[in-house]
Design a protein around this motif. Sequence first.
Motif, PDB file in Angstrom:
ATOM      1  N   ASN A  38       0.841  -1.192   0.000  1.00 48.05           N
ATOM      2  CA  ASN A  38       0.000   0.000   0.000  1.00 48.05           C
ATOM      3  C   ASN A  38       0.875   1.240   0.000  1.00 48.05           C
ATOM      4  O   ASN A  38       1.883   1.297   0.704  1.00 48.05           O
ATOM      5  CB  ASN A  38      -0.916   0.000   1.230  1.00 48.05           C
ATOM      6  N   ALA A  39       0.474   2.221  -0.794  1.00 46.90           N
ATOM      7  CA  ALA A  39       1.233   3.466  -0.873  1.00 46.90           C
ATOM      8  C   ALA A  39       1.007   4.306   0.377  1.00 46.90           C
ATOM      9  O   ALA A  39      -0.113   4.444   0.846  1.00 46.90           O
ATOM     10  CB  ALA A  39       0.811   4.252  -2.113  1.00 46.90           C
ATOM     11  N   ALA A  40       2.094   4.834   0.909  1.00 50.65           N
ATOM     12  CA  ALA A  40       2.006   5.744   2.056  1.00 50.65           C
ATOM     13  C   ALA A  40       1.541   7.112   1.550  1.00 50.65           C
ATOM     14  O   ALA A  40       1.994   7.571   0.499  1.00 50.65           O
ATOM     15  CB  ALA A  40       3.362   5.870   2.732  1.00 50.65           C
ATOM     16  N   PRO A  41       0.650   7.779   2.269  1.00 55.68           N
ATOM     17  CA  PRO A  41       0.189   9.098   1.826  1.00 55.68           C
ATOM     18  C   PRO A  41       1.246  10.186   1.976  1.00 55.68           C
ATOM     19  O   PRO A  41       1.142  11.249   1.377  1.00 55.68           O
ATOM     20  CB  PRO A  41      -1.025   9.372   2.714  1.00 55.68           C
ATOM     21  N   TRP A 128       5.227   4.488  -7.924  1.00 51.00           N
ATOM     22  CA  TRP A 128       6.319   3.644  -8.407  1.00 51.00           C
ATOM     23  C   TRP A 128       7.485   3.601  -7.430  1.00 51.00           C
ATOM     24  O   TRP A 128       8.075   2.549  -7.214  1.00 51.00           O
ATOM     25  CB  TRP A 128       6.799   4.112  -9.774  1.00 51.00           C
ATOM     26  N   VAL A 129       7.837   4.753  -6.847  1.00 56.49           N
ATOM     27  CA  VAL A 129       8.988   4.770  -5.933  1.00 56.49           C
ATOM     28  C   VAL A 129       8.705   3.995  -4.654  1.00 56.49           C
ATOM     29  O   VAL A 129       9.623   3.681  -3.903  1.00 56.49           O
ATOM     30  CB  VAL A 129       9.460   6.205  -5.594  1.00 56.49           C
ATOM     31  N   GLN A 130       7.431   3.671  -4.399  1.00 53.80           N
ATOM     32  CA  GLN A 130       7.068   2.872  -3.233  1.00 53.80           C
ATOM     33  C   GLN A 130       6.831   1.408  -3.593  1.00 53.80           C
ATOM     34  O   GLN A 130       6.491   0.606  -2.723  1.00 53.80           O
ATOM     35  CB  GLN A 130       5.808   3.434  -2.583  1.00 53.80           C
ATOM     36  N   ALA A 131       6.981   1.066  -4.872  1.00 51.47           N
ATOM     37  CA  ALA A 131       6.667  -0.293  -5.352  1.00 51.47           C
ATOM     38  C   ALA A 131       5.234  -0.649  -4.984  1.00 51.47           C
ATOM     39  O   ALA A 131       4.939  -1.776  -4.594  1.00 51.47           O
ATOM     40  CB  ALA A 131       7.651  -1.328  -4.832  1.00 51.47           C
ATOM     41  N   ALA A 132       4.341   0.339  -5.128  1.00 49.81           N
ATOM     42  CA  ALA A 132       2.924   0.161  -4.820  1.00 49.81           C
ATOM     43  C   ALA A 132       2.099   0.652  -6.006  1.00 49.81           C
ATOM     44  O   ALA A 132       1.357   1.624  -5.904  1.00 49.81           O
ATOM     45  CB  ALA A 132       2.562   0.926  -3.551  1.00 49.81           C
ATOM     46  N   PRO A 133       2.246  -0.009  -7.173  1.00 45.99           N
ATOM     47  CA  PRO A 133       1.526   0.462  -8.348  1.00 45.99           C
ATOM     48  C   PRO A 133       0.015   0.361  -8.155  1.00 45.99           C
ATOM     49  O   PRO A 133      -0.470  -0.472  -7.388  1.00 45.99           O
ATOM     50  CB  PRO A 133       2.007  -0.480  -9.457  1.00 45.99           C
ATOM     51  N   GLY A 134      -0.722   1.236  -8.838  1.00 46.48           N
ATOM     52  CA  GLY A 134      -2.170   1.245  -8.736  1.00 46.48           C
ATOM     53  C   GLY A 134      -2.792   0.012  -9.369  1.00 46.48           C
ATOM     54  O   GLY A 134      -2.114  -0.785 -10.022  1.00 46.48           O
ATOM     55  N   PRO A 135      -4.114  -0.141  -9.202  1.00 53.97           N
ATOM     56  CA  PRO A 135      -4.792  -1.342  -9.710  1.00 53.97           C
ATOM     57  C   PRO A 135      -4.788  -1.457 -11.227  1.00 53.97           C
ATOM     58  O   PRO A 135      -4.919  -2.548 -11.771  1.00 53.97           O
ATOM     59  CB  PRO A 135      -6.220  -1.204  -9.167  1.00 53.97           C
ATOM     60  N   ALA A 149       8.877  -6.800  -9.327  1.00 53.42           N
ATOM     61  CA  ALA A 149      10.193  -6.739  -9.960  1.00 53.42           C
ATOM     62  C   ALA A 149      10.103  -6.020 -11.297  1.00 53.42           C
ATOM     63  O   ALA A 149      11.034  -5.329 -11.704  1.00 53.42           O
ATOM     64  CB  ALA A 149      10.760  -8.137 -10.160  1.00 53.42           C
ATOM     65  N   LEU A 150       8.958  -6.164 -11.988  1.00 50.92           N
ATOM     66  CA  LEU A 150       8.719  -5.479 -13.259  1.00 50.92           C
ATOM     67  C   LEU A 150       7.251  -5.099 -13.329  1.00 50.92           C
ATOM     68  O   LEU A 150       6.375  -5.936 -13.170  1.00 50.92           O
ATOM     69  CB  LEU A 150       9.080  -6.371 -14.440  1.00 50.92           C
ATOM     70  N   VAL A 151       7.003  -3.806 -13.563  1.00 51.32           N
ATOM     71  CA  VAL A 151       5.640  -3.273 -13.647  1.00 51.32           C
ATOM     72  C   VAL A 151       5.506  -2.505 -14.954  1.00 51.32           C
ATOM     73  O   VAL A 151       6.434  -1.803 -15.369  1.00 51.32           O
ATOM     74  CB  VAL A 151       5.345  -2.333 -12.446  1.00 51.32           C
ATOM     75  N   ILE A 152       4.356  -2.632 -15.604  1.00 49.94           N
ATOM     76  CA  ILE A 152       4.026  -1.832 -16.777  1.00 49.94           C
ATOM     77  C   ILE A 152       2.832  -0.960 -16.398  1.00 49.94           C
ATOM     78  O   ILE A 152       1.802  -1.464 -15.946  1.00 49.94           O
ATOM     79  CB  ILE A 152       3.664  -2.712 -17.998  1.00 49.94           C
ATOM     80  N   ASP A 153       2.971   0.359 -16.564  1.00 47.25           N
ATOM     81  CA  ASP A 153       1.917   1.298 -16.175  1.00 47.25           C
ATOM     82  C   ASP A 153       1.932   2.484 -17.139  1.00 47.25           C
ATOM     83  O   ASP A 153       2.956   3.149 -17.288  1.00 47.25           O
ATOM     84  CB  ASP A 153       2.148   1.767 -14.742  1.00 47.25           C
ATOM     85  N   ARG A 157       7.724   1.288 -18.251  1.00 45.39           N
ATOM     86  CA  ARG A 157       8.289   0.037 -17.745  1.00 45.39           C
ATOM     87  C   ARG A 157       9.088   0.386 -16.499  1.00 45.39           C
ATOM     88  O   ARG A 157      10.055   1.156 -16.562  1.00 45.39           O
ATOM     89  CB  ARG A 157       9.194  -0.566 -18.826  1.00 45.39           C
ATOM     90  N   ILE A 158       8.682  -0.168 -15.361  1.00 50.76           N
ATOM     91  CA  ILE A 158       9.344   0.113 -14.095  1.00 50.76           C
ATOM     92  C   ILE A 158      10.010  -1.170 -13.614  1.00 50.76           C
ATOM     93  O   ILE A 158       9.337  -2.152 -13.309  1.00 50.76           O
ATOM     94  CB  ILE A 158       8.356   0.633 -13.022  1.00 50.76           C
ATOM     95  N   GLU A 159      11.337  -1.151 -13.559  1.00 55.23           N
ATOM     96  CA  GLU A 159      12.099  -2.316 -13.102  1.00 55.23           C
ATOM     97  C   GLU A 159      12.672  -2.013 -11.728  1.00 55.23           C
ATOM     98  O   GLU A 159      13.330  -0.993 -11.533  1.00 55.23           O
ATOM     99  CB  GLU A 159      13.225  -2.638 -14.066  1.00 55.23           C
ATOM    100  N   TYR A 160      12.413  -2.913 -10.789  1.00 59.75           N
ATOM    101  CA  TYR A 160      12.939  -2.783  -9.436  1.00 59.75           C
ATOM    102  C   TYR A 160      14.200  -3.633  -9.359  1.00 59.75           C
ATOM    103  O   TYR A 160      14.134  -4.860  -9.283  1.00 59.75           O
ATOM    104  CB  TYR A 160      11.881  -3.208  -8.416  1.00 59.75           C
ATOM    105  N   LEU A 161      15.337  -2.974  -9.403  1.00 63.27           N
ATOM    106  CA  LEU A 161      16.615  -3.668  -9.465  1.00 63.27           C
ATOM    107  C   LEU A 161      17.137  -4.073  -8.096  1.00 63.27           C
ATOM    108  O   LEU A 161      17.954  -4.985  -7.999  1.00 63.27           O
ATOM    109  CB  LEU A 161      17.639  -2.789 -10.184  1.00 63.27           C
TER     110      LEU A 161
END
Length: 195
Positions: A38-41, A128-135, A149-153, A157-161
Motif C-alpha cells: 500500500n502506498a504511504a500518503p 512507483w517509488v514505493q513499489a505500490a503500483p495502482g490497480p 520486480a517489473l511493472v508496466i503502467d 516500464r518500471i524495473e525494481y533492481l
Amino acid sequence: MIVRSRFTLGAAMTAIALGLAACAPLSVTAPDTVVTRNAAPAFELQGRLSASDGQQAASGRVEWQHVRGTHHFTLLTPLGQVVAQLDADALGARLQTADGQVLSADSAEALLPQVLGVDVPIGRLGLWVQAAPGPEAEIRNRDSAGRPALVIDLGWRIEYLDYAGESADAPPARLDISRGDARIRLVIDSWTTLP
C-alpha cells in the motif's frame, strides 16, 4: 573403422542433445507469497537520479517530500548546489531554477519535465517509488519475496533492481523507469514514511 564411426556419430548426437538442453529456457518459479503493498500518503526520500529523453541527459541528487497531495521536489548537482525546486499543491505548482527563473502551472506534472527533462506523471511516480503500483498497472514479474520486480503502467516500464532489505515491506533502493527513449534511473539512499 565402422565401430569408430558409430562412436563418433553417437558422441556427436550426445553433444548436440546436451547443447540443445543448455539452450532451453530456465524455468521461472513463482514466489511463495504475493505481497500487497500500500502506498504511504506521505513520504520523504533522498537519492541520486539520472534522466534522459534520448537526446539530452541530466543527473544529480534529488530530495522529494510528498505529503498528501503536496510535493516539494529539489534537484541538486552532484556537489549539492540547487538546480531547481518544484513546489506543488491543490492550488497549482511553482518551479524556481538556479538562474532565478520562476514558472507557474496548474499542476506539478506540467512543470516536472522542466526539472527532469522527461515527461513522467508525478502522481504515478509517487506510487512507483514505493513499489505500490495502482490497480490499473500490470505487475509482470515479482522477486522471491513476492515484491514487484517489473511493472508496466501507462506504457512505462518500471524495473525494481534492488530493495533496501529482504523483508516484504522494504522500500525500493534502485529503479529503472523507461518508455521509448525516455529513461529515469533512481537510486534511493534514504527513505522515510511520514505521519
